[in-house]
Design a protein around this motif. Structure first.
Motif, PDB file in Angstrom:
ATOM      1  N   GLY A 156      -0.210   2.234  -3.305  1.00  0.00           N
ATOM      2  CA  GLY A 156      -1.506   2.786  -2.944  1.00  0.00           C
ATOM      3  C   GLY A 156      -2.561   1.692  -2.840  1.00  0.00           C
ATOM      4  N   THR A 157      -3.747   2.057  -2.435  1.00  0.00           N
ATOM      5  CA  THR A 157      -4.820   1.063  -2.263  1.00  0.00           C
ATOM      6  C   THR A 157      -5.650   0.873  -3.524  1.00  0.00           C
ATOM      7  OG1 THR A 157      -6.239   2.808  -1.348  1.00  0.00           O
ATOM      8  CG2 THR A 157      -4.985   1.470   0.219  1.00  0.00           C
ATOM      9  N   ASN A 177       0.829  -1.207   0.000  1.00  0.00           N
ATOM     10  CA  ASN A 177       0.000   0.000   0.000  1.00  0.00           C
ATOM     11  C   ASN A 177       0.862   1.256   0.000  1.00  0.00           C
ATOM     12  OD1 ASN A 177      -2.327  -1.524   0.017  1.00  0.00           O
ATOM     13  ND2 ASN A 177      -2.586  -1.443   2.237  1.00  0.00           N
TER      14      ASN A 177
END
Length: 250
Positions: free
Chosen positions: A233-234, A229
């Motif tokens: 990133g998500t 993450n």
């Protein structure tokens, strides 16, 4: 009487007449390379549609070429020099190109980089078969094999090493496990490797041990997820998600 198709095996050769050497990256290693590029640059467009090069494309003698040359050049007693050799290669996909599950290798074609070939007839029958070996029969099968073997799967590598066999050639998958097994053999640490059966029995008997291992697994999973993450990133692309779920980031 069944007559198997007769074939030639092309073997890449170096200029000095030795087997063409080099490292042929596995599909897993190619995917890991894509994962590293993603970690370095989250905007990198990963390609998960990768495939390992064939030994002719890479001009590197692969597993089967190395094994055949080893078999045919090793010292054997005079009375065994005409005895047939049987090479069991479950992943060789023989049936897709030969229409049969077994073939007879009648000669080797030594291929140099210029494309010229030298044909060598074999001194004894060599049968190449792709019959699968069930997991339940793996140990019995390996017990009957020569000392030098090729093994790829976790179980087959472990069984081979525990039986004193030498998984002599870099496999086309799960290279790290193979390297660990060879290191354990070289350092004479085989007897110190925990017995999986004992470990599983301990897990079944001890609730405390199960809790400890589950906690460790959960903590590791959270650490890997946090690492991914932080880097990606998500909100991830399908290819990024595929590499993450395949364990390419840890």
């Amino acid at each position: 009487v069944k007559r198997w198709p007769q074939v030639a095996k092309v073997v890449p050769m170096a200029e000095d007449g030795s087997l063409a050497s080099g490292v042929m990256r596995t599909t897993g290693e190619l995917l890991a390379e894509q994962a590293r590029e993603l970690l370095h640059d989250p905007k990198y467009k990963a390609n998960v549609d990768v495939a390992a090069a064939s030994e002719l494309q890479a001009h590197v003698a692969g597993q089967l070429s190395q094994l055949l040359v080893h078999i045919l050049t090793r010292d054997v007693p005079v009375e065994e020099q005409k005895t047939a050799e049987i090479v069991v290669a479950p992943n060789s996909a023989i049936s897709t190109w030969a229409g049969e599950s077994a073939v007879i290798v009648t000669h080797l074609e030594l291929l140099d980089r210029s494309g010229s070939k030298q044909s060598i007839s074999l001194g004894r029958p060599v049968y190449l078969v792709e019959w699968p070996i069930p997991r339940a029969e793996m140990r019995t099968f390996l017990e009957q094999c020569e000392d030098a073997v090729i093994a790829t799967g976790d179980q087959s590598v472990a069984e081979a090493v525990l039986l004193g066999k030498a998984p002599m050639i870099r496999p086309d998958a799960k290279v790290e496990q193979w390297e660990l097994a060879l290191a354990a053999m070289a350092d004479k640490r085989i007897d110190s490797v925990p017995d999986l059966g004992v470990v599983l029995r301990d897990l079944l008997k001890s609730a405390e041990l199960r809790f400890d291992w589950a906690t460790q697994s959960d903590e590791h999973s959270k650490a890997v997820a946090a690492h991914i993450n932080a880097k990606l990133g998500t909100s991830r692309s399908p290819d990024q998600e595929t590499l993450a779920r395949a364990g390419m980031f840890g």
